[in-house]
Design an enzyme around this catalytic site. Structure first.
Site, mmCIF file in Angstrom:
data_model
loop_
_atom_site.group_PDB
_atom_site.id
_atom_site.type_symbol
_atom_site.label_atom_id
_atom_site.label_comp_id
_atom_site.label_asym_id
_atom_site.label_seq_id
_atom_site.Cartn_x
_atom_site.Cartn_y
_atom_site.Cartn_z
ATOM 1 N N GLY A 25 0.842 -1.188 0.000
ATOM 2 C CA GLY A 25 0.000 0.000 0.000
ATOM 3 C C GLY A 25 0.879 1.240 0.000
ATOM 4 C CD GLN A 79 3.557 5.825 2.707
ATOM 5 O OE1 GLN A 79 2.576 5.259 2.221
ATOM 6 N NE2 GLN A 79 4.570 5.163 3.235
ATOM 7 C CB CYS A 126 5.549 2.144 7.283
ATOM 8 S SG CYS A 126 5.030 3.645 6.428
ATOM 9 C CG LEU A 127 6.721 1.106 1.154
ATOM 10 C CD1 LEU A 127 6.027 1.453 -0.155
ATOM 11 C CD2 LEU A 127 7.848 0.109 0.917
ATOM 12 C CG HIS A 141 -0.193 1.248 7.501
ATOM 13 N ND1 HIS A 141 0.775 0.804 8.379
ATOM 14 C CD2 HIS A 141 0.441 2.062 6.625
ATOM 15 C CE1 HIS A 141 1.942 1.348 8.037
ATOM 16 N NE2 HIS A 141 1.768 2.107 6.979
ATOM 17 C CD GLU A 142 -0.963 2.388 2.928
ATOM 18 O OE1 GLU A 142 -0.553 3.565 2.836
ATOM 19 O OE2 GLU A 142 -0.200 1.432 3.143
ATOM 20 C CG HIS A 149 0.531 6.743 5.682
ATOM 21 N ND1 HIS A 149 1.660 7.249 6.291
ATOM 22 C CD2 HIS A 149 0.804 5.437 5.408
ATOM 23 C CE1 HIS A 149 2.569 6.283 6.398
ATOM 24 N NE2 HIS A 149 2.075 5.171 5.877
HETATM 25 ZN ZN ZN Z 1 2.941 3.336 5.755
#
Ligand code: ZN
Length: 196
Positions: A43, A48, A92-93, A134-135, A138
């Site tokens: 995701g 991000q 997380c990226l 999670h997304e 963000h």
């Molecule tokens: Zn993340």
């Protein structure tokens, strides 16, 4: 597109709702999807990659050869949470190499616009329920580290501090713009897609 890492201030930015979906925006979203796969993510939220827009992309298989599992949500809203809470490890990226156990509602209903502007609504459970929450977080300017029990947050403190030092170094080198420059860029994006 470049995935921005903690503690980049845009990860704390509350993303604005999209007011118009045009071809340029669809091209931006296609690039977000490519960036998600390139980073081996399941995701990716718009902030991000530096965009202050309420968009996230998802493919919980992580496999670009499974486009049927690919989703785009524009202006997403979580309308229901149920099934109690479950715990599982998340990464997380924007927090490379960091993993921690997060408690979240087991199932959610999430709705939002698709690429063609139509309203879509799905009930999610398991890994997908975790990923959409999670997304969604963000886009509210939240990260998974905000949802950790204090003892778990303590366990990753050294890793977070390493990322903070890296960020400071990059800022001194001019690789990361100043807060003022970032604010100007974000206002330009918002002007483009978040005004009627
Ligand atoms: Zn993340």
């Amino acid at each position: 597109m470049q995935i921005l890492k903690y503690p980049h201030p845009i990860l704390r930015h509350k993303c604005k709702p999209i007011k118009k979906i045009d071809q340029e925006l669809r091209d931006v979203i296609a690039e977000m999807i490519e960036t998600m796969y390139a980073g081996d993510g399941v995701g990716l939220a718009a902030n991000q990659v530096g965009l202050p827009l309420q968009i996230f992309v998802l493919n919980t298989s992580g496999d670009k050869n499974k486009p049927e599992e690919e989703y785009v949500f524009i202006n997403p809203v979580i309308t229901k949470k149920f099934g109690g809470f479950t715990e599982s490890e998340e990464g997380c990226l924007s927090f490379p190499e960091i993993h921690a156990v997060v408690e979240r509602p087991a199932e959610v209903v999430l709705q939002g616009a698709a690429l063609d502007g139509s309203l879509q609504q799905f009930r999610w459970k398991g890994l997908a329920a975790r990923a959409v929450q999670h997304e969604f977080d963000h886009l509210q300017g939240k990260a998974f580290i905000d949802r950790l029990l204090p003892v778990r947050r303590l366990e990753i403190r050294g890793d977070l501090e390493a990322l903070e030092r890296e960020f400071e170094t990059n800022r001194q080198l001019g690789v990361i713009p100043s807060d003022h420059q970032i604010a100007v860029t974000l206002a330009e994006w918002e002007q483009k897609w978040c005004t009627p």
